[in-house]
Design a protein around this motif. Structure first.
Motif, PDB file in Angstrom:
ATOM      1  N   ARG A  66       0.837  -1.207   0.000  1.00  0.00           N
ATOM      2  CA  ARG A  66       0.000   0.000   0.000  1.00  0.00           C
ATOM      3  C   ARG A  66       0.868   1.251   0.000  1.00  0.00           C
ATOM      4  NH1 ARG A  66      -5.381   0.953  -0.945  1.00  0.00           N
ATOM      5  NH2 ARG A  66      -5.774  -0.950   0.228  1.00  0.00           N
ATOM      6  N   ALA A  67       1.937   1.253   0.793  1.00  0.00           N
ATOM      7  CA  ALA A  67       2.835   2.410   0.841  1.00  0.00           C
ATOM      8  C   ALA A  67       3.473   2.654  -0.524  1.00  0.00           C
ATOM      9  CB  ALA A  67       3.907   2.195   1.907  1.00  0.00           C
ATOM     10  N   THR A  68       3.898   1.585  -1.177  1.00  0.00           N
ATOM     11  CA  THR A  68       4.492   1.704  -2.512  1.00  0.00           C
ATOM     12  C   THR A  68       3.491   2.278  -3.500  1.00  0.00           C
ATOM     13  OG1 THR A  68       6.033  -0.105  -2.099  1.00  0.00           O
ATOM     14  CG2 THR A  68       5.554   0.398  -4.402  1.00  0.00           C
ATOM     15  N   ASP A  69       2.262   1.762  -3.483  1.00  0.00           N
ATOM     16  CA  ASP A  69       1.222   2.265  -4.382  1.00  0.00           C
ATOM     17  C   ASP A  69       0.927   3.738  -4.117  1.00  0.00           C
ATOM     18  OD1 ASP A  69       0.950  -0.155  -5.682  1.00  0.00           O
ATOM     19  OD2 ASP A  69      -0.833  -0.766  -4.545  1.00  0.00           O
ATOM     20  N   LEU A  70       0.817   4.113  -2.854  1.00  0.00           N
ATOM     21  CA  LEU A  70       0.559   5.513  -2.514  1.00  0.00           C
ATOM     22  C   LEU A  70       1.699   6.402  -2.985  1.00  0.00           C
ATOM     23  CD1 LEU A  70      -0.877   5.131   1.095  1.00  0.00           C
ATOM     24  CD2 LEU A  70      -2.115   5.996  -0.906  1.00  0.00           C
ATOM     25  N   PHE A  71       2.922   5.961  -2.763  1.00  0.00           N
ATOM     26  CA  PHE A  71       4.075   6.746  -3.185  1.00  0.00           C
ATOM     27  C   PHE A  71       4.064   6.963  -4.690  1.00  0.00           C
ATOM     28  CE2 PHE A  71       8.393   7.157  -4.761  1.00  0.00           C
ATOM     29  CZ  PHE A  71       8.878   8.189  -3.987  1.00  0.00           C
ATOM     30  N   LEU A  72       3.943   5.883  -5.438  1.00  0.00           N
ATOM     31  CA  LEU A  72       3.988   5.992  -6.902  1.00  0.00           C
ATOM     32  C   LEU A  72       2.800   6.758  -7.466  1.00  0.00           C
ATOM     33  CD1 LEU A  72       5.295   2.436  -7.828  1.00  0.00           C
ATOM     34  CD2 LEU A  72       6.532   4.611  -8.028  1.00  0.00           C
ATOM     35  N   SER A  73       1.668   6.666  -6.805  1.00  0.00           N
ATOM     36  CA  SER A  73       0.468   7.354  -7.283  1.00  0.00           C
ATOM     37  C   SER A  73       0.504   8.851  -7.029  1.00  0.00           C
ATOM     38  CB  SER A  73      -0.777   6.775  -6.603  1.00  0.00           C
ATOM     39  OG  SER A  73      -0.957   5.434  -6.968  1.00  0.00           O
ATOM     40  N   THR A  74       1.305   9.275  -6.057  1.00  0.00           N
ATOM     41  CA  THR A  74       1.243  10.681  -5.659  1.00  0.00           C
ATOM     42  C   THR A  74       2.555  11.431  -5.729  1.00  0.00           C
ATOM     43  OG1 THR A  74       1.606  10.133  -3.329  1.00  0.00           O
ATOM     44  CG2 THR A  74      -0.683  10.246  -4.088  1.00  0.00           C
ATOM     45  N   VAL A  75       3.672  10.767  -5.913  1.00  0.00           N
ATOM     46  CA  VAL A  75       4.965  11.451  -5.831  1.00  0.00           C
ATOM     47  C   VAL A  75       5.063  12.607  -6.825  1.00  0.00           C
ATOM     48  CG1 VAL A  75       6.289   9.953  -7.378  1.00  0.00           C
ATOM     49  CG2 VAL A  75       7.438  11.148  -5.511  1.00  0.00           C
TER      50      VAL A  75
END
Length: 109
Positions: free
Chosen positions: A33-42
């Protein structure tokens, strides 16, 4: 959503998320989830004129905190801040907006 290119361009930060998740002993779901959030918002947090490491580190920290919260593997903001190497205030200021940018509704508490 993010592209495969985003994954390649952010390899360093994804590795840092994994290392920090190891220090926090986070489960697989929280890491994912952290990886997805990072890639989705960075890209939303990047300043195009100054793509500095501090901005990405802050997004990584907020992503780890929010990912752990969403997946029920919660760690405190202080624990995450220490694991990533940012101030707790950095996470406090960014995690709710990060969720909004990812299309999620942050809790109201």
């Amino acid at each position: 959503m993010y592209r495969a290119r985003d994954h390649v361009e952010n390899e360093r930060w994804l590795a840092e998320i994994e290392e920090s998740a190891d220090r926090l002993a986070l489960g697989t779901e929280a890491r994912s989830r952290a990886t997805d959030l990072f890639l989705s918002t960075v890209s939303e947090w990047d300043d195009p004129s100054d793509r500095d490491a501090d901005s990405r580190r802050a997004v990584a920290a907020a992503s780890l905190y929010a990912g752990s919260l969403i997946e029920g593997d919660q760690r405190s903001q202080s624990e995450v801040a220490e694991a990533v190497g940012v101030a707790r205030l950095t996470i406090q200021q960014r995690w709710k907006e990060l969720l909004r940018e990812a299309g999620l509704e942050p809790p109201s508490w």
